[in-house]
Design a protein around this motif. Sequence first.
Motif, PDB file in Angstrom:
ATOM      1  N   LEU A   1       0.825  -1.192   0.000  1.00 18.85           N
ATOM      2  CA  LEU A   1       0.000   0.000   0.000  1.00 18.85           C
ATOM      3  C   LEU A   1       0.867   1.253   0.000  1.00 18.85           C
ATOM      4  CD1 LEU A   1      -2.694   1.531   0.394  1.00 18.85           C
ATOM      5  CD2 LEU A   1      -2.407   1.199   2.847  1.00 18.85           C
ATOM      6  N   GLY A   2       1.905   1.246   0.834  1.00 19.02           N
ATOM      7  CA  GLY A   2       2.784   2.401   0.902  1.00 19.02           C
ATOM      8  C   GLY A   2       3.460   2.704  -0.420  1.00 19.02           C
ATOM      9  N   GLN A   3       3.861   1.674  -1.144  1.00 19.65           N
ATOM     10  CA  GLN A   3       4.502   1.872  -2.440  1.00 19.65           C
ATOM     11  C   GLN A   3       3.535   2.486  -3.449  1.00 19.65           C
ATOM     12  OE1 GLN A   3       5.779  -2.215  -2.914  1.00 19.65           O
ATOM     13  NE2 GLN A   3       7.912  -1.716  -2.441  1.00 19.65           N
ATOM     14  N   LEU A   4       2.295   2.032  -3.435  1.00 19.22           N
ATOM     15  CA  LEU A   4       1.305   2.591  -4.347  1.00 19.22           C
ATOM     16  C   LEU A   4       1.054   4.058  -4.019  1.00 19.22           C
ATOM     17  CD1 LEU A   4      -0.841   2.390  -6.570  1.00 19.22           C
ATOM     18  CD2 LEU A   4      -2.442   1.549  -4.835  1.00 19.22           C
TER      19      LEU A   4
ATOM     20  N   TYR B   1      -1.836   7.462  11.079  1.00 18.48           N
ATOM     21  CA  TYR B   1      -1.577   7.326   9.647  1.00 18.48           C
ATOM     22  C   TYR B   1      -1.050   5.926   9.332  1.00 18.48           C
ATOM     23  CZ  TYR B   1       0.336   8.489   5.023  1.00 18.48           C
ATOM     24  OH  TYR B   1       0.640   8.505   3.688  1.00 18.48           O
ATOM     25  N   ARG B   2      -0.097   5.472  10.143  1.00 18.04           N
ATOM     26  CA  ARG B   2       0.471   4.131   9.954  1.00 18.04           C
ATOM     27  C   ARG B   2      -0.584   3.047  10.175  1.00 18.04           C
ATOM     28  NH1 ARG B   2       5.957   2.824  12.916  1.00 18.04           N
ATOM     29  NH2 ARG B   2       6.873   3.067  10.840  1.00 18.04           N
ATOM     30  N   ASN B   3      -1.392   3.194  11.220  1.00 21.14           N
ATOM     31  CA  ASN B   3      -2.429   2.196  11.497  1.00 21.14           C
ATOM     32  C   ASN B   3      -3.442   2.115  10.366  1.00 21.14           C
ATOM     33  OD1 ASN B   3      -1.276   1.554  13.956  1.00 21.14           O
ATOM     34  ND2 ASN B   3      -2.548   2.975  15.116  1.00 21.14           N
ATOM     35  N   GLN B   4      -3.786   3.263   9.780  1.00 24.17           N
ATOM     36  CA  GLN B   4      -4.730   3.263   8.670  1.00 24.17           C
ATOM     37  C   GLN B   4      -4.129   2.562   7.458  1.00 24.17           C
ATOM     38  OE1 GLN B   4      -8.138   4.627   8.548  1.00 24.17           O
ATOM     39  NE2 GLN B   4      -7.890   3.105   6.918  1.00 24.17           N
ATOM     40  N   ALA B   5      -2.834   2.779   7.245  1.00 19.45           N
ATOM     41  CA  ALA B   5      -2.162   2.107   6.136  1.00 19.45           C
ATOM     42  C   ALA B   5      -2.189   0.593   6.316  1.00 19.45           C
ATOM     43  CB  ALA B   5      -0.718   2.599   6.020  1.00 19.45           C
ATOM     44  N   LEU B   6      -1.950   0.134   7.535  1.00 19.89           N
ATOM     45  CA  LEU B   6      -2.001  -1.302   7.810  1.00 19.89           C
ATOM     46  C   LEU B   6      -3.409  -1.845   7.613  1.00 19.89           C
ATOM     47  CD1 LEU B   6       0.246  -1.450  11.012  1.00 19.89           C
ATOM     48  CD2 LEU B   6       0.830  -2.271   8.716  1.00 19.89           C
TER      49      LEU B   6
ATOM     50  N   LYS C   1       5.878  10.011   5.391  1.00 19.53           N
ATOM     51  CA  LYS C   1       4.780   9.130   4.973  1.00 19.53           C
ATOM     52  C   LYS C   1       5.327   7.820   4.418  1.00 19.53           C
ATOM     53  CE  LYS C   1       1.153  12.453   3.764  1.00 19.53           C
ATOM     54  NZ  LYS C   1       0.350  12.980   2.638  1.00 19.53           N
ATOM     55  N   PHE C   2       6.351   7.937   3.599  1.00 18.80           N
ATOM     56  CA  PHE C   2       6.955   6.737   3.013  1.00 18.80           C
ATOM     57  C   PHE C   2       7.509   5.825   4.102  1.00 18.80           C
ATOM     58  CE2 PHE C   2      10.659   4.411   1.478  1.00 18.80           C
ATOM     59  CZ  PHE C   2      10.123   3.738   0.393  1.00 18.80           C
ATOM     60  N   LEU C   3       8.224   6.390   5.060  1.00 22.03           N
ATOM     61  CA  LEU C   3       8.813   5.585   6.131  1.00 22.03           C
ATOM     62  C   LEU C   3       7.750   4.970   7.034  1.00 22.03           C
ATOM     63  CD1 LEU C   3      11.818   7.891   7.087  1.00 22.03           C
ATOM     64  CD2 LEU C   3      11.905   5.751   5.786  1.00 22.03           C
ATOM     65  N   LEU C   4       6.673   5.685   7.266  1.00 24.56           N
ATOM     66  CA  LEU C   4       5.599   5.168   8.106  1.00 24.56           C
ATOM     67  C   LEU C   4       4.910   3.971   7.462  1.00 24.56           C
ATOM     68  CD1 LEU C   4       4.027   8.512   9.332  1.00 24.56           C
ATOM     69  CD2 LEU C   4       4.999   6.747  10.829  1.00 24.56           C
ATOM     70  N   THR C   5       4.794   3.972   6.141  1.00 25.83           N
ATOM     71  CA  THR C   5       4.056   2.914   5.452  1.00 25.83           C
ATOM     72  C   THR C   5       4.945   1.827   4.867  1.00 25.83           C
ATOM     73  OG1 THR C   5       4.022   4.278   3.437  1.00 25.83           O
ATOM     74  CG2 THR C   5       2.112   4.410   4.885  1.00 25.83           C
ATOM     75  N   ASN C   6       6.262   2.026   4.873  1.00 30.83           N
ATOM     76  CA  ASN C   6       7.150   1.045   4.252  1.00 30.83           C
ATOM     77  C   ASN C   6       8.200   0.476   5.188  1.00 30.83           C
ATOM     78  OD1 ASN C   6       6.780   0.943   1.032  1.00 30.83           O
ATOM     79  ND2 ASN C   6       6.297   2.993   1.786  1.00 30.83           N
ATOM     80  N   THR C   7       8.241   0.958   6.427  1.00 31.40           N
ATOM     81  CA  THR C   7       9.227   0.446   7.384  1.00 31.40           C
ATOM     82  C   THR C   7       8.567   0.227   8.741  1.00 31.40           C
ATOM     83  OG1 THR C   7       9.976   2.543   8.365  1.00 31.40           O
ATOM     84  CG2 THR C   7      10.925   1.938   6.236  1.00 31.40           C
ATOM     85  N   THR C   8       9.312  -0.413   9.630  1.00 31.52           N
ATOM     86  CA  THR C   8       8.834  -0.607  11.004  1.00 31.52           C
ATOM     87  C   THR C   8       9.576   0.316  11.969  1.00 31.52           C
ATOM     88  OG1 THR C   8      10.426  -2.409  11.321  1.00 31.52           O
ATOM     89  CG2 THR C   8       8.207  -3.008  10.580  1.00 31.52           C
ATOM     90  N   LEU C   9      10.232   1.349  11.449  1.00 27.21           N
ATOM     91  CA  LEU C   9      10.928   2.303  12.295  1.00 27.21           C
ATOM     92  C   LEU C   9       9.947   2.966  13.259  1.00 27.21           C
ATOM     93  CD1 LEU C   9      13.222   4.092   9.676  1.00 27.21           C
ATOM     94  CD2 LEU C   9      13.964   2.527  11.488  1.00 27.21           C
ATOM     95  N   SER C  10      10.419   3.268  14.443  1.00 25.63           N
ATOM     96  CA  SER C  10       9.575   3.957  15.412  1.00 25.63           C
ATOM     97  C   SER C  10       9.321   5.390  14.955  1.00 25.63           C
ATOM     98  CB  SER C  10      10.248   3.975  16.787  1.00 25.63           C
ATOM     99  OG  SER C  10      11.391   4.809  16.766  1.00 25.63           O
TER     100      SER C  10
END
Length: 271
Positions: free
Chosen positions: A118-121, A253-258, A213-222
């Motif tokens: 989803l993050g990539q799209l 934002y991250r939770n919605q992406a998941l 936004k990219f890091l939130l949806t494509n990584t598990t970084l805090s």
Amino acid sequence: MNALFSDAAATTHVLIVDDDAQEQYVLQEMLRGNGFRFSFAETCDAALELALTDRPDIVLVSLRSSGPDVVQLEGRFRSHTDTQTIPFLVITTAKRFYDGTVVQRSEVLDFLIRPFTLGQLVDRVQAQLRMAALLREQGAATGTDGMPAPQEDWELIGRTKKCLVERLADVHRLADLAEAVSVPERRLALAFQHCLGISAVEFIRQERIRKSKFLLTNTTLSVRDIALKVGFSSAANFSTAFNTQVGTSPSSYRNQALSNALVLDRSLNSK
């Protein structure tokens, strides 16, 4: 509510071209957001007719053995003045992408290879929308003398963008960015105003939000680690800035992406 595009214009129009209703649904659910609106077409004729009457901001089309002919569709859009600058994002497989039968990537056409997250799209759609806006501004930008922005200004903007991507965590002021690209502050400030119509500081802010936004949806970084990576001094400052610009917290934002990714998985697995 999905906030992935809450900082996008409320009238942003996505045209999804695919003769598979399930594919249309999946893409819509992945991209559904605040004020984002969608239209759908199954054929090249229908897509062009719709675009000429209700111009989309971006076209998403799937490249498959069946379905709309992407080469034909893209060619017909480019042949009309009203649609020739609309960006395309072609969703395909590695096999189809590398078989030599597809149109070439350009400033207004890009590809996304399956499988994707989803993050990539989201990131690719945002990138295409930004490029389209940049091209429109480039075509319309004029200086105080009524002349187009000079090529050297655009080259400086391109060099600055590349530098900012590489040094985002270390750039906090216009002076930092000007020093990094070895030009006077005023020279850089004028280039941004002349070409893009925004300040360099505003551009830095936009790039921080885009990267976060990219890091939130494509990584598990805090959230704290992401804050530091994009140039904020603390997670609290980052959260405040993110919430102001996007309308939700980084964690939400991250939770919605998941959540959207789960919707996608269920949709694909049900096929």
